[in-house]
Design a protein around this motif. Structure first.
Motif, mmCIF file in Angstrom:
data_model
loop_
_atom_site.group_PDB
_atom_site.id
_atom_site.type_symbol
_atom_site.label_atom_id
_atom_site.label_comp_id
_atom_site.label_asym_id
_atom_site.label_seq_id
_atom_site.Cartn_x
_atom_site.Cartn_y
_atom_site.Cartn_z
ATOM 1 N N PHE A 26 0.545 -25.208 17.200
ATOM 2 C CA PHE A 26 1.058 -25.248 18.813
ATOM 3 C C PHE A 26 2.194 -25.184 18.389
ATOM 4 O O PHE A 26 3.007 -24.791 19.824
ATOM 5 C CB PHE A 26 -0.269 -27.136 18.662
ATOM 6 C CG PHE A 26 -0.221 -26.871 20.250
ATOM 7 C CD1 PHE A 26 -1.154 -26.130 21.409
ATOM 8 C CD2 PHE A 26 0.613 -27.449 20.906
ATOM 9 C CE1 PHE A 26 -0.997 -27.426 22.611
ATOM 10 C CE2 PHE A 26 1.227 -28.446 22.340
ATOM 11 C CZ PHE A 26 -0.579 -27.790 22.653
ATOM 12 N N HIS B 254 9.236 -27.970 33.545
ATOM 13 C CA HIS B 254 8.815 -27.064 32.243
ATOM 14 C C HIS B 254 7.815 -26.718 30.911
ATOM 15 O O HIS B 254 7.114 -26.634 31.019
ATOM 16 C CB HIS B 254 10.029 -25.916 32.119
ATOM 17 C CG HIS B 254 9.303 -24.942 31.786
ATOM 18 N ND1 HIS B 254 9.083 -23.585 32.533
ATOM 19 C CD2 HIS B 254 10.065 -23.978 30.457
ATOM 20 C CE1 HIS B 254 8.285 -22.627 31.626
ATOM 21 N NE2 HIS B 254 9.401 -22.516 30.623
ATOM 22 N N PHE B 255 8.405 -28.089 30.487
ATOM 23 C CA PHE B 255 7.806 -28.110 29.457
ATOM 24 C C PHE B 255 6.691 -29.248 29.468
ATOM 25 O O PHE B 255 5.890 -28.722 28.865
ATOM 26 C CB PHE B 255 8.599 -29.784 28.799
ATOM 27 C CG PHE B 255 8.263 -29.498 27.374
ATOM 28 C CD1 PHE B 255 8.063 -29.012 26.582
ATOM 29 C CD2 PHE B 255 7.596 -30.945 26.686
ATOM 30 C CE1 PHE B 255 7.593 -29.568 24.578
ATOM 31 C CE2 PHE B 255 6.824 -31.941 26.033
ATOM 32 C CZ PHE B 255 7.265 -30.639 24.827
ATOM 33 N N VAL B 256 6.261 -30.048 30.641
ATOM 34 C CA VAL B 256 4.887 -30.679 30.394
ATOM 35 C C VAL B 256 3.769 -29.898 31.093
ATOM 36 O O VAL B 256 3.428 -29.652 31.308
ATOM 37 C CB VAL B 256 5.119 -31.579 31.906
ATOM 38 C CG1 VAL B 256 4.133 -32.296 32.138
ATOM 39 C CG2 VAL B 256 6.206 -33.102 31.042
ATOM 40 N N ARG C 174 7.185 -20.496 24.216
ATOM 41 C CA ARG C 174 7.177 -20.173 25.085
ATOM 42 C C ARG C 174 8.095 -20.457 25.486
ATOM 43 O O ARG C 174 8.308 -19.998 27.016
ATOM 44 C CB ARG C 174 6.000 -20.857 25.474
ATOM 45 C CG ARG C 174 4.829 -19.855 25.164
ATOM 46 C CD ARG C 174 3.636 -20.651 26.119
ATOM 47 N NE ARG C 174 2.242 -19.541 25.631
ATOM 48 C CZ ARG C 174 1.210 -19.872 26.228
ATOM 49 N NH1 ARG C 174 0.929 -20.367 27.526
ATOM 50 N NH2 ARG C 174 0.074 -19.627 26.041
ATOM 51 N N LEU C 175 8.398 -22.159 25.332
ATOM 52 C CA LEU C 175 9.586 -22.446 26.379
ATOM 53 C C LEU C 175 11.487 -21.620 25.770
ATOM 54 O O LEU C 175 12.178 -22.148 26.289
ATOM 55 C CB LEU C 175 9.581 -24.329 25.322
ATOM 56 C CG LEU C 175 8.553 -24.543 26.038
ATOM 57 C CD1 LEU C 175 8.225 -26.103 25.574
ATOM 58 C CD2 LEU C 175 8.518 -24.669 27.905
ATOM 59 N N MET D 174 10.245 -33.075 21.528
ATOM 60 C CA MET D 174 9.749 -33.537 23.602
ATOM 61 C C MET D 174 8.706 -33.957 23.021
ATOM 62 O O MET D 174 8.392 -34.662 23.947
ATOM 63 C CB MET D 174 10.161 -31.897 23.679
ATOM 64 C CG MET D 174 11.389 -31.631 24.178
ATOM 65 S SD MET D 174 12.006 -32.981 25.898
ATOM 66 C CE MET D 174 11.066 -32.592 26.818
ATOM 67 N N MET D 175 7.138 -33.225 21.798
ATOM 68 C CA MET D 175 5.927 -33.151 22.319
ATOM 69 C C MET D 175 6.036 -35.062 22.244
ATOM 70 O O MET D 175 5.051 -35.853 22.546
ATOM 71 C CB MET D 175 5.473 -32.517 21.094
ATOM 72 C CG MET D 175 5.027 -31.007 22.164
ATOM 73 S SD MET D 175 4.611 -30.554 20.857
ATOM 74 C CE MET D 175 3.392 -30.966 19.720
ATOM 75 N N GLU E 278 4.022 -26.616 30.823
ATOM 76 C CA GLU E 278 3.892 -25.313 29.466
ATOM 77 C C GLU E 278 2.390 -26.737 29.128
ATOM 78 O O GLU E 278 1.649 -25.543 27.710
ATOM 79 C CB GLU E 278 4.821 -24.720 28.850
ATOM 80 C CG GLU E 278 4.737 -23.744 28.113
ATOM 81 C CD GLU E 278 3.736 -22.514 29.636
ATOM 82 O OE1 GLU E 278 3.520 -22.219 29.103
ATOM 83 O OE2 GLU E 278 5.181 -22.321 30.507
ATOM 84 N N PHE E 279 3.038 -28.088 28.588
ATOM 85 C CA PHE E 279 2.277 -28.202 27.239
ATOM 86 C C PHE E 279 1.041 -28.690 27.805
ATOM 87 O O PHE E 279 0.047 -28.179 26.291
ATOM 88 C CB PHE E 279 3.065 -29.575 27.235
ATOM 89 C CG PHE E 279 2.422 -31.045 25.932
ATOM 90 C CD1 PHE E 279 2.440 -30.923 25.010
ATOM 91 C CD2 PHE E 279 1.232 -31.922 26.893
ATOM 92 C CE1 PHE E 279 2.125 -31.032 24.359
ATOM 93 C CE2 PHE E 279 0.732 -32.697 25.949
ATOM 94 C CZ PHE E 279 1.191 -32.163 24.383
ATOM 95 N N LEU F 265 7.248 -36.656 25.028
ATOM 96 C CA LEU F 265 5.875 -37.342 26.510
ATOM 97 C C LEU F 265 5.232 -37.910 25.753
ATOM 98 O O LEU F 265 4.649 -38.827 26.463
ATOM 99 C CB LEU F 265 5.855 -35.052 26.164
ATOM 100 C CG LEU F 265 4.081 -34.841 27.484
ATOM 101 C CD1 LEU F 265 4.634 -35.420 28.917
ATOM 102 C CD2 LEU F 265 4.018 -33.796 27.274
ATOM 103 N N LEU G 124 4.228 -23.314 21.123
ATOM 104 C CA LEU G 124 4.557 -23.811 22.636
ATOM 105 C C LEU G 124 6.576 -23.483 21.952
ATOM 106 O O LEU G 124 7.193 -22.938 23.541
ATOM 107 C CB LEU G 124 5.379 -25.113 22.682
ATOM 108 C CG LEU G 124 4.892 -26.226 23.374
ATOM 109 C CD1 LEU G 124 4.590 -25.697 24.705
ATOM 110 C CD2 LEU G 124 5.197 -27.749 23.528
#
Lengths: 481, 90
Positions: free
Chosen positions: B6, A27-29, B13-14, B24-25, A31-32, B28, B10
Motif C-alpha cells: 500500500f 492531495h495526499f489525504v 502515485r504521489l 505522512m500516513m 489519494e490515501f 494522518l 501510494l
C-alpha cells in the motif's frame, strides 16, 4: 465532542499539526482514501499499519421475512465492507475504559436481576467515566448476596436429582412419623376397647356402622393411592407439609368417636349384663393382636414398594425420555397393587353380617383400617385437590412424547436451506407430512422443512388435517466449507 | 494488499519516497486518532464514516469452560461505508 469532521477539516488539522503545504496535504489525504477504495475493489483486502484492515466480504444469498407483510423473500448475495481497527488504534480508542477487566461470574447468579443492576451501573458509568472497577464489583457482589436467597427458593421448585433426594428424605420421615402415630392410636384404643367390650347388642349395631365407615374410608384410600401413582415430586412435598398438619386432626376425630362410645359403655356398665360375653371376646382380641403387626408390616412394604416405583416412574422419563413406555409399565404395576388391595375391605363386611360375637375382632380390623386411614386419608384430600393438576401434567407428558419424533430427525434434514417457496399444496385426507416430503423431495426425511415454512399453520407436526394449504419450500443443498 | 504494498503504491502515485509516504500516513492516522479520542466523527464523503461507539457491558459465557463472564464496556471504532462506496463495490 460529537463534531462531524469532513475531509476538508481533516486536511486543515493535518496542516496545523505538520508543516506541509496545503495542496500537498490535500492531495495526499484524497489519494490515501482513493487508493484504499481502489485496492479494495481490486484485491478485496487492504491493511494499513496503525490504522486497520479493510475487507470486502462476500455475503451469501439468504431468505428473510418481510417485517410488514410477513412474506418470505430472498436477499441476494452481495459484498460487505468491513473495517477492523489495528490493535494499537483499538487500545488508544479504548483508553478511557482500559481499566475494565472481564470478570468471571459465579454460576448461581440470577441473570434477570443482573441485567437491571447493570442498567443502573451503565448510567453511573456514563456520568463518571473514571469510576473505579472496585465500586462496580461491590455492586455486583451485593446483588449476588440478595440473589442467592432467591436462588435457594427457586431451587425448591426446580426438578432434578436434588429433588429426588428430597423426595426420599420425606418418604423416610413419613415412615418414621407414621409408626409413632400408630402406637399412640394402639394405646388409646386398647383402653377404649376394654370399656367397649361391655357393650350390649345395641352398641354392636353402632360398631357395625363404625366398621362400615372405616371400610368406606379404606376404599377412599385406594382411590387416593391410585392418584398417588400419578403424582409428581413437587406435589408430594406440598402434600407432606399439609399431611403433618392433618395427622393430629384425624387423631382427635377418632378419639372423639371412641369417647362417645365410652360414654355409652359407662352407662351400660351399670346394668352389668354382658360379663360372660366379655371373656369370650377378650380371647379373640388376643388372637387378632398377633395379626396386627404383620398387617402393618405388609402395608409398610406396600408403601415402600409404591414409593420406589413412584420415584422410578418420575425419574426415568425425566432423564431418559425414550423409556417413557417402561415408565407406563411401572404405572400399570402400581395399579395392579391397588387392585390387589381392593380385595381386602370386602372380607370384614361378610364377617360382620355372619356373627355378632366376632364384632371385637372386626373392631380390631377397623383399627388397622383407621391406621391406614391415617396413612392415606390426608393424601386422599390432597389428591382430590391435585387431581386437576395431575391431569394437566399427564397431558404435558403426552405432548412431550408426541414431539419426540422431531428429535429423531435424521441428519439429512440439516443439510439443506430454504430458498423461497417452490409450490403450494393442499393436503388430502390421510396424507402426512412425510408423504408430502416423499412426493416433492423424493425422501420422507425432509418433512421438517415443510413444518418450518408452515410454522403458522402447523402447530404439531404429527397433527395435520386434510385441506391444509401447505407451502412447499424450495431447498438448496448447503455448501460444506 | 498489505501495508508495504500500500505504501509503495501510494508513494508511486504521489511521486514521493516510501519513507516520506509512511511518515505522512502515520501523521494522518495520529491526527484522526486525536479526533476520535475527543469523540468526533470523521466523515469522508465518498468513502464513509468513522465513529467511536460505546459497547455496553454484557454477560457472556466461555464456550469451553461454560463459565459465565462479565465483559466490560468498550469504546470501539466503527466504520460505516458510504452509499457511494457500497454501490461501487457491489
Amino acid at each position: 465532542m460529537d463534531e462531524k469532521i469532513t475531509i476538508q477539516n481533516l486536511i486543515d488539522i493535518l496542516i496545523n499539526n505538520t508543516s506541509i503545504n496545503k495542496e500537498y496535504a490535500e492531495h495526499f489525504v484524497k489519494e490515501f482514501f482513493q487508493l484504499i477504495e481502489e485496492t479494495l475493489e481490486k484485491e478485496k483486502y487492504v491493511k494499513i499499519k496503525g490504522f486497520g484492515t479493510f475487507k470486502l466480504i462476500d455475503v451469501e444469498s439468504r431468505e428473510s421475512i418481510d417485517v410488514n407483510s410477513g412474506e418470505r423473500f430472498l436477499i441476494k448475495e452481495h459484498k460487505k465492507i468491513t473495517f477492523i481497527p489495528d490493535t494499537s488504534l483499538r487500545d488508544l480508542i479504548n483508553q478511557p475504559f482500559a481499566h475494565f477487566e472481564t470478570v468471571p461470574l459465579r454460576d448461581d447468579l440470577d441473570l434477570s436481576n443482573i441485567d437491571t443492576d447493570d442498567g443502573k451501573a451503565k448510567v453511573e458509568e456514563e456520568n463518571e467515566e473514571d469510576e473505579d472497577v472496585d465500586a462496580d464489583m461491590v455492586d455486583s457482589e451485593e446483588s449476588v448476596a440478595t440473589e442467592k436467597e432467591d436462588a435457594k427458593d427457586n431451587m425448591d421448585e426446580k426438578r432434578g436429582e436434588d429433588e429426588g433426594k428430597e423426595f426420599v428424605n420425606i418418604e423416610k420421615n413419613n415412615l418414621i412419623s407414621t409408626p409413632n402415630a400408630k402406637s399412640e392410636l394402639e394405646s388409646d384404643e386398647k383402653i377404649d376397647l376394654e370399656s367397649v367390650n361391655k357393650l350390649k347388642d345395641k352398641s354392636n349395631a353402632i360398631t357395625e356402622e363404625v366398621v362400615e365407615q372405616g371400610i368406606e374410608k379404606k376404599q377412599e384410600n385406594i382411590i387416593g393411592s391410585e392418584e398417588n401413582a400419578e403424582r409428581k415430586t413437587e406435589e408430594e412435598i406440598d402434600a407432606n407439609e399439609q399431611k403433618k398438619s392433618e395427622v393430629p386432626k384425624t387423631l382427635t376425630d377418632t378419639k372423639k368417636q371412641l369417647t362417645a362410645e365410652e360414654i355409652i359403655a359407662n352407662e351400660l356398665k351399670k346394668s352389668n349384663n354382658l360379663y360372660p360375653a366379655n371373656r369370650h371376646t377378650h380371647k379373640t382380641t388376643k388372637v387378632t393382636h398377633s395379626y396386627f403387626p404383620i398387617k402393618i408390616l405388609k402395608y409398610k412394604i406396600v408403601v415402600a414398594i409404591l414409593s420406589v416405583l413412584l420415584l422410578l416412574s418420575i425419574i426415568i422419563p425425566l432423564f431418559f425420555p425414550d423409556f417413557l413406555m417402561s415408565a407406563y409399565v411401572s404405572l400399570n404395576i402400581n395399579q395392579k397393587f391397588v387392585q390387589e388391595r381392593k380385595g381386602g375391605p370386602n372380607v370384614p363386611n361378610i364377617i360382620v353380617k355372619s356373627d355378632t360375637a366376632l364384632v371385637n375382632a372386626i373392631r380390631k380390623a377397623e383399627n388397622t383400617i383407621a391406621i391406614n386411614a391415617l396413612l392415606h386419608a390426608d393424601s386422599l384430600q390432597q389428591d382430590s385437590l391435585l387431581r386437576i393438576k395431575n391431569e394437566q401434567t399427564i397431558e404435558d407428558k403426552n405432548l412431550m412424547s408426541s414431539f419426540n419424533p422431531q428429535n429423531l430427525v435424521k441428519a439429512d434434514s440439516t443439510l439443506y436451506k430454504i430458498v423461497g417457496i417452490e409450490d403450494e399444496y393442499i393436503l388430502k385426507d390421510g396424507e402426512t407430512l412425510t408423504s408430502v416430503s416423499l412426493r416433492y423431495y423424493g425422501t420422507k426425511w425432509l418433512w421438517p422443512y415443510i413444518v418450518k415454512s408452515n410454522s403458522d399453520i402447523i402447530k404439531r407436526p404429527n397433527l395435520v388435517y386434510g385441506g391444509m394449504k401447505l407451502k412447499i419450500p424450495k431447498l438448496v443443498r448447503k455448501v460444506i466449507k | 494488499m498489505n501495508n508495504k504494498d500500500f505504501t509503495l503504491e501510494l508513494a508511486k502515485r504521489l511521486k514521493l519516497s516510501t519513507n516520506d509516504t509512511s511518515d505522512m500516513m502515520a501523521k494522518l492516522v495520529s491526527c484522526m486518532t486525536d479526533q476520535w479520542q475527543s469523540g468526533n466523527v470523521i466523515s469522508i464523503q465518498t468513502f464513509g464514516n468513522f465513529e467511536v461507539r460505546k459497547k455496553n457491558e454484557r454477560v457472556s459465557f466461555h464456550p469451553s469452560t461454560k463459565q459465565k463472564i462479565l465483559i466490560p464496556p468498550k469504546l470501539i471504532l466503527t466504520f460505516k461505508p458510504s452509499n457511494y462506496l457500497k454501490g461501487k463495490l457491489k
